[in-house]
Design a protein around this motif. Structure first.
Motif, mmCIF file in Angstrom:
data_model
loop_
_atom_site.group_PDB
_atom_site.id
_atom_site.type_symbol
_atom_site.label_atom_id
_atom_site.label_comp_id
_atom_site.label_asym_id
_atom_site.label_seq_id
_atom_site.Cartn_x
_atom_site.Cartn_y
_atom_site.Cartn_z
ATOM 1 N N GLN A 183 36.327 29.274 49.902
ATOM 2 C CA GLN A 183 36.776 29.767 51.205
ATOM 3 C C GLN A 183 37.548 31.078 51.064
ATOM 4 O O GLN A 183 37.402 31.979 51.877
ATOM 5 N N GLN A 184 38.371 31.184 50.022
ATOM 6 C CA GLN A 184 39.119 32.424 49.796
ATOM 7 C C GLN A 184 38.160 33.590 49.576
ATOM 8 O O GLN A 184 38.337 34.665 50.144
ATOM 9 N N VAL A 185 37.133 33.372 48.764
ATOM 10 C CA VAL A 185 36.157 34.428 48.486
ATOM 11 C C VAL A 185 35.353 34.753 49.743
ATOM 12 O O VAL A 185 35.127 35.919 50.064
ATOM 13 N N ALA A 186 34.951 33.729 50.487
ATOM 14 C CA ALA A 186 34.150 33.942 51.692
ATOM 15 C C ALA A 186 34.888 34.775 52.729
ATOM 16 O O ALA A 186 34.264 35.525 53.484
ATOM 17 N N GLU A 187 36.215 34.689 52.755
ATOM 18 C CA GLU A 187 37.003 35.408 53.753
ATOM 19 C C GLU A 187 37.456 36.791 53.302
ATOM 20 O O GLU A 187 38.093 37.514 54.062
ATOM 21 N N MET A 188 37.118 37.189 52.080
ATOM 22 C CA MET A 188 37.519 38.512 51.603
ATOM 23 C C MET A 188 36.706 39.591 52.308
ATOM 24 O O MET A 188 35.508 39.442 52.526
ATOM 25 N N THR A 189 37.390 40.672 52.637
ATOM 26 C CA THR A 189 36.713 41.826 53.216
ATOM 27 C C THR A 189 35.938 42.537 52.104
ATOM 28 O O THR A 189 36.208 42.317 50.914
ATOM 29 N N PRO A 190 35.000 43.425 52.466
ATOM 30 C CA PRO A 190 34.314 44.197 51.416
ATOM 31 C C PRO A 190 35.301 44.963 50.525
ATOM 32 O O PRO A 190 35.140 45.003 49.307
ATOM 33 N N GLU A 191 36.344 45.537 51.131
ATOM 34 C CA GLU A 191 37.349 46.243 50.345
ATOM 35 C C GLU A 191 38.080 45.281 49.408
ATOM 36 O O GLU A 191 38.342 45.599 48.240
ATOM 37 N N GLY A 192 38.397 44.100 49.891
ATOM 38 C CA GLY A 192 39.063 43.107 49.061
ATOM 39 C C GLY A 192 38.207 42.678 47.889
ATOM 40 O O GLY A 192 38.691 42.543 46.762
ATOM 41 N N LEU A 193 36.916 42.461 48.144
ATOM 42 C CA LEU A 193 35.994 42.093 47.064
ATOM 43 C C LEU A 193 35.988 43.173 45.983
ATOM 44 O O LEU A 193 36.068 42.872 44.785
ATOM 45 N N CYS A 194 35.911 44.432 46.417
ATOM 46 C CA CYS A 194 35.917 45.544 45.455
ATOM 47 C C CYS A 194 37.221 45.610 44.680
ATOM 48 O O CYS A 194 37.216 45.862 43.471
ATOM 49 N N ASN A 195 38.338 45.371 45.358
ATOM 50 C CA ASN A 195 39.635 45.409 44.673
ATOM 51 C C ASN A 195 39.745 44.319 43.613
ATOM 52 O O ASN A 195 40.295 44.549 42.535
ATOM 53 N N VAL A 196 39.239 43.133 43.900
ATOM 54 C CA VAL A 196 39.294 42.051 42.914
ATOM 55 C C VAL A 196 38.389 42.379 41.724
ATOM 56 O O VAL A 196 38.778 42.186 40.569
ATOM 57 N N LEU A 197 37.199 42.901 41.990
ATOM 58 C CA LEU A 197 36.299 43.276 40.891
ATOM 59 C C LEU A 197 36.921 44.380 40.033
ATOM 60 O O LEU A 197 36.869 44.321 38.803
ATOM 61 N N TRP A 198 37.539 45.370 40.686
ATOM 62 C CA TRP A 198 38.195 46.436 39.938
ATOM 63 C C TRP A 198 39.327 45.858 39.083
ATOM 64 O O TRP A 198 39.467 46.198 37.910
ATOM 65 N N ALA A 199 40.123 44.976 39.667
ATOM 66 C CA ALA A 199 41.233 44.374 38.925
ATOM 67 C C ALA A 199 40.720 43.628 37.699
ATOM 68 O O ALA A 199 41.284 43.741 36.618
ATOM 69 N N CYS A 200 39.638 42.876 37.866
ATOM 70 C CA CYS A 200 39.077 42.141 36.726
ATOM 71 C C CYS A 200 38.597 43.095 35.640
ATOM 72 O O CYS A 200 38.663 42.773 34.452
ATOM 73 N N ALA A 201 38.134 44.269 36.046
ATOM 74 C CA ALA A 201 37.669 45.245 35.061
ATOM 75 C C ALA A 201 38.810 45.834 34.244
ATOM 76 O O ALA A 201 38.627 46.151 33.064
#
Length: 126
Positions: free
Chosen positions: A81-99
């Protein structure tokens, strides 16, 4: 638990020096409350901890202070549910953080976030 993610976000915006005791307590509190964070709270945590890592314009005073928070965070798996509710910008920020975050089992975080990112791209390109 919004105060936890906002505290991390504020520390990152301030480029606050790593306080080992504060970092340890925030990490423990996040571990206990991670499943209660909103999608934006999860995004804020990942972004903040990544920004506070050495090499992102900030050198913590105790080199392990933010590294401990990063290791703890990467071990958390965002709920569907947390992932499903992420905005496109939020998804990108999490991917960047993981990198940029050191170590840890990033696949637990990257796979669901990348999957949701694919869905969003498909929606936009349809």
């Amino acid at each position: 638990p919004a105060h936890l993610s906002m505290t991390l976000w504020a520390l990152a915006k301030l480029k606050a020096p790593g306080d080992p005791e504060l970092t340890r307590r925030l990490s423990c509190a996040l571990e206990r409350n991670f499943d209660r964070l909103t999608a934006q709270g999860v995004v804020n945590c990942f972004w903040a901890v990544a920004k506070l890592q050495p090499g992102e314009g900030h050198r913590p005073t105790g080199e392990s202070a933010w590294g401990m928070a990063a290791a703890s965070l990467v071990e958390q798996t965002p709920a569907e549910q947390q992932v499903a509710e992420m905005t496109p910008e939020g998804l990108c920020n999490v991917l960047w953080a993981c990198a940029v975050l050191p170590g840890g089992n990033r696949a637990k975080v990257v796979e669901p976030v990348l999957g949701r990112t694919r869905e969003k791209v498909m929606e936009l390109s349809a």
